[in-house]
Design a protein around this motif. Sequence first.
Motif, short mmCIF file in Angstrom:
data_model
loop_
_atom_site.label_atom_id
_atom_site.label_comp_id
_atom_site.label_asym_id
_atom_site.label_seq_id
_atom_site.Cartn_x
_atom_site.Cartn_y
_atom_site.Cartn_z
N UNK A 133 53.57 38.86 46.57
CA UNK A 133 52.92 39.73 47.51
C UNK A 133 51.50 39.27 47.67
N UNK A 169 47.87 39.72 50.38
CA UNK A 169 47.03 40.51 50.73
C UNK A 169 46.10 39.75 51.63
N UNK A 201 41.84 40.48 53.05
CA UNK A 201 40.51 41.40 52.97
C UNK A 201 39.61 41.00 53.71
N UNK A 220 40.70 46.32 52.83
CA UNK A 220 41.83 45.70 52.82
C UNK A 220 42.34 45.69 54.46
N UNK A 251 51.58 44.34 39.55
CA UNK A 251 51.13 44.84 40.68
C UNK A 251 49.54 44.68 40.77
N UNK A 252 48.79 44.89 39.73
CA UNK A 252 47.50 45.51 39.99
C UNK A 252 46.57 44.19 39.82
N UNK A 312 45.30 40.87 40.97
CA UNK A 312 45.27 40.05 42.10
C UNK A 312 44.37 38.97 41.86
N UNK A 363 39.04 49.31 38.74
CA UNK A 363 38.97 48.07 38.51
C UNK A 363 37.35 47.63 38.42
N UNK A 374 35.38 44.00 39.18
CA UNK A 374 35.33 42.55 39.39
C UNK A 374 34.07 42.00 39.57
N UNK A 414 38.79 39.07 38.33
CA UNK A 414 39.02 40.74 37.61
C UNK A 414 38.60 40.33 36.15
N UNK A 440 43.74 48.90 30.66
CA UNK A 440 45.05 48.08 30.49
C UNK A 440 44.93 46.68 30.46
N UNK A 441 43.74 46.38 31.06
CA UNK A 441 43.53 44.68 31.16
C UNK A 441 42.04 44.66 30.56
N UNK A 443 40.00 41.09 30.78
CA UNK A 443 40.39 39.80 31.11
C UNK A 443 39.26 38.61 30.50
N UNK A 445 31.84 44.25 41.66
CA UNK A 445 32.43 45.12 42.35
C UNK A 445 33.47 46.24 41.72
N UNK A 500 48.31 51.65 38.92
CA UNK A 500 48.52 50.02 38.62
C UNK A 500 50.30 49.50 38.68
N UNK A 501 51.09 50.43 38.66
CA UNK A 501 52.40 50.18 38.85
C UNK A 501 53.03 50.29 40.59
N UNK A 502 52.20 51.38 41.19
CA UNK A 502 52.84 51.77 42.39
C UNK A 502 52.26 51.07 43.56
N UNK A 503 51.18 50.42 43.51
CA UNK A 503 50.83 49.84 44.85
C UNK A 503 49.83 48.40 44.49
N UNK A 504 49.89 47.90 45.72
CA UNK A 504 48.94 46.65 45.44
C UNK A 504 47.49 46.71 46.00
N UNK A 505 47.49 47.59 47.05
CA UNK A 505 46.28 47.68 47.87
C UNK A 505 45.09 48.27 46.81
N UNK A 506 43.98 47.58 46.87
CA UNK A 506 42.66 48.13 46.02
C UNK A 506 41.74 48.60 47.33
N UNK A 507 40.84 49.47 46.84
CA UNK A 507 39.99 49.98 47.81
C UNK A 507 38.61 49.44 46.90
#
Lengths: 112, 114
Positions: free
Chosen positions: A32, A34, A36, A46, A97-98, A100, B33, B35, B45, B55-56, B58, B90, B97-104
Motif C-alpha cells: 500500500x 500513499x 502526502x 494525505x 497497516x500503521x 508507514x 503516533x 514521528x 516513526x 503498540x510500537x 521503535x 510530528x 492501527x488495523x483498519x486504515x493506512x491514512x494518518x492525519x
Amino acid sequence: DQQVKQNSPSLSVQEGRISILNCDYTNSMFDYFLWYKKYPAEGPTFLISISSIKDKNEDGRFTVFLNKSAKHLSLHIVPSQPGDSAVYFCAASGGSNYKLTFGKGTLLTVNP
Amino acid sequence: ETGVTQTPRHLVMGMTNKKSLKCEQHLGHNAMYWYKQSAKKPLELMFVYSLEERVENNSVPSRFSPECPNSSHLFLHLHTLQPEDSALYLCASSRGVLTTYEQYFGPGTRLTVT
C-alpha cells in the motif's frame, strides 16, 4: 538502508504543465502506497493512495501509477497550479497497516 | 485542517531541562503516533498508541517518554536530550492501527536542543 527513495530533491515546472514525482521502493512486502503533501509550517496532508492490486488511482488532477515489477510509483499532477508548490512525500506500508515508511520528499515548485 | 493540534510549535531547551510536547486530535481516532523528522532525513516513526496502549516503540532512547492518557491526547516527555535530538516532532492520528493506512498529521513542534 532506505526502503523508500525519492531521488529528486526538487522539481520545477510551469503552471499548466504536468508535474511528475517519482518514488522507488526496495521492500517487496510493501502493498500500500500513499502520497502526502507538506506546506511550510504545516504537517503533511494525505493526498492520494494506491493498493498493490491496482496500477492506477485517480483523484481529480492527481493520479498515482504503480509499477510493481519495477518497484516504482509516480504521482502525476495535471494541470499543475502554483498552489501545488510544496514538499511531496511518498510512503509505503506492508504487513502492519500503521507502520508507514517515508521517502525524504521532493520539493515541487510550480512557476506562474 | 485543525484536526490534530500540537503545542508548543517551537521549543528551545538545554540538555538538562525537562519539557513535554502535547498533541490533541479532534477526529475521533483511536490511534496516535509520534514521528521525528531530522534535516534531510525521512520521517521516522517513534511510538504508536492504539486505544491508549503502546503498540510500537521503535528503538527510541529512554530520554523520550510517551504518555497517552486517553485516545485524544498524546504527550512526549523529554529529559536530558542531546543536540542531535533537535528536529521537527510530528504527531499523527488514524482511525485505528488495523483498519486504515491514512494518518492525519499535526503541524509539528520544532525542537532545538542547546
